[in-house]
Design a protein around this motif. Structure first.
Motif, PDB file in Angstrom:
ATOM      1  N   VAL A 126       0.827  -1.221   0.000  1.00 24.74           N
ATOM      2  CA  VAL A 126       0.000   0.000   0.000  1.00 24.74           C
ATOM      3  C   VAL A 126       0.852   1.258   0.000  1.00 24.74           C
ATOM      4  N   GLY A 168      -5.445  10.418   3.593  1.00 22.10           N
ATOM      5  CA  GLY A 168      -6.582   9.567   3.922  1.00 22.10           C
ATOM      6  C   GLY A 168      -6.520   8.184   3.315  1.00 22.10           C
ATOM      7  N   ASP A 169      -6.122   8.083   2.036  1.00 22.14           N
ATOM      8  CA  ASP A 169      -6.064   6.773   1.383  1.00 22.14           C
ATOM      9  C   ASP A 169      -5.045   5.867   2.063  1.00 22.14           C
ATOM     10  N   LEU A 224      -6.466   4.633   5.334  1.00 23.31           N
ATOM     11  CA  LEU A 224      -7.494   3.604   5.162  1.00 23.31           C
ATOM     12  C   LEU A 224      -6.869   2.244   4.863  1.00 23.31           C
ATOM     13  N   TRP A 225      -5.937   2.209   3.902  1.00 25.23           N
ATOM     14  CA  TRP A 225      -5.331   0.935   3.518  1.00 25.23           C
ATOM     15  C   TRP A 225      -4.416   0.387   4.616  1.00 25.23           C
TER      16      TRP A 225
END
Length: 358
Positions: free
Chosen positions: A214, A253-254, A257-258
């Protein structure tokens, strides 16, 4: 009769005073007992590493030295392969974590509920610093480390000598039961350490690989942190996830999340797949017992207490189950995964005790 009564009272008084004195010494030298048990854990690891050599026919002493050499070789090989890369990543994590923590704190201050919560909580960074200072600076890290390693080698080379010493603290008629319980607790500790070690390695590799996919920075160091903190049951996974979540928060944010997905998936695999499979061959302790052990030893000894709480709980759980619940109270109790001897026959004399001639 009167003289006998006075002698009995004096004897009981001396026993009570001895028990009180031992209790006071236990409180005063509690940190020393923590170091002693740390040496027991290291000795168990060394003997576990030497088990394959004993199976191949090596003598007990030789297998201990070969087990120690194997541990040092594995650690040295890992350091040679990944040392430079992980060193840089740990440096980056150390530099970025304070900034990430402040960013998370500033974001939390924007939420009214979290703002009031944070205002009533202490500074976690200073708490962690004091805990580490107590653990590693109270007596001296190098001195404690050398003491534990040297004591562990003595324990690993001649465990029977120290077991016999402990057995002699109990009545002779109970010596065989105490010896069997100590052997069972040692077996339980070995199995728990091996099972926990496998879980730590697998979880660390999963976190390392997942965070690398990620795109989280310093994925290798974060994987090592997660693997090491997984040694602490129940709360260890949350402690290990905190640095990764904080660093991902600073990346956006991404990434956050991951990163959360990676930690959740890894811990779900560990809790629902790995642990049930591995714990079939190790001692299973009720979670509440582990929680109380972590809370008690953590409040008393900080960082060191949290680390050794689980293995100490394993040993005490086996000893209490076999010596108190089963042998003393007479309940039908056993420890899963341990080849413990059957309970004694109440009509038969204890092994090692005196028998009346017929």
């Amino acid at each position: 009769m009167e003289t006998t009564g006075i002698g009995e009272i004096a004897r009981r008084t001396l026993v009570v005073l001895l028990i009180v004195g031992l209790a006071l010494l236990t409180v005063q030298f509690a940190f020393v007992f923590m170091l002693i048990f740390s040496a027991v854990i290291v000795a168990a690891l060394i003997r576990a590493a030497g088990w394959p050599f004993r199976k191949m026919g090596a003598g007990d002493s030789l297998s201990v030295f070969l087990g120690l050499f194997l541990i040092l070789a594995v650690l040295g090989g890992a350091g040679w392969l990944f040392g430079a890369q992980l060193s840089e990543q740990f440096t980056e994590v150390g530099q970025q974590l304070p900034q990430a923590f402040e960013r998370a704190r500033s974001l939390a201050n924007e939420v009214p509920f979290l703002r009031s919560f944070l205002s009533g909580t202490p500074d976690f960074q200073s708490i962690a610093g004091r805990a580490l200072s107590f653990a590693f600076g109270a007596v001296g890290a190098i001195t404690n480390f050398v003491l534990v390693i040297v004591a562990a080698m003595y324990l690993a080379l001649e465990p029977g000598l120290y077991v016999r010493g402990v057995v002699k603290l109990f009545p002779k008629s109970k010596g065989s039961r105490v010896r069997e319980a100590l052997s069972a607790s040692g077996q339980a500790l070995n199995q728990w350490l091996v099972a926990q070690g496998l879980t730590m390695i697998i979880v660390g590799v999963l976190i390392w690989g997942g965070l690398s996919i990620v795109g989280v920075q310093s994925a290798g160091a974060l994987g090592v942190i997660s693997g090491l903190t997984n040694f602490i049951p129940l709360v260890g996974p949350f402690i290990g996830a905190a640095p990764g979540v904080l660093l991902a928060l600073s990346q956006g944010g991404d990434a956050l999340l991951w990163t959360c997905v990676v930690y959740v998936v890894a811990q779900q695999l560990e809790g629902n797949v790995l642990t049930p499979m591995i714990q079939k061959y190790a001692v299973s302790i009720p979670p509440a017992v582990l929680m109380f052990a972590l809370a008690a030893l953590g409040s008393m000894f900080g960082f060191i207490g949290v680390i050794i709480a689980a293995p100490l709980a394993v040993v005490l759980y086996v000893l209490v189950t076999l010596l108190w619940v089963r042998d003393t109270l007479g309940h039908d109790a056993e420890v899963q995964g341990i080849d413990a001897p059957p309970p004694p026959d109440s009509n038969a004399p204890e092994a090692g005790g005196e028998t009346q001639p017929s």
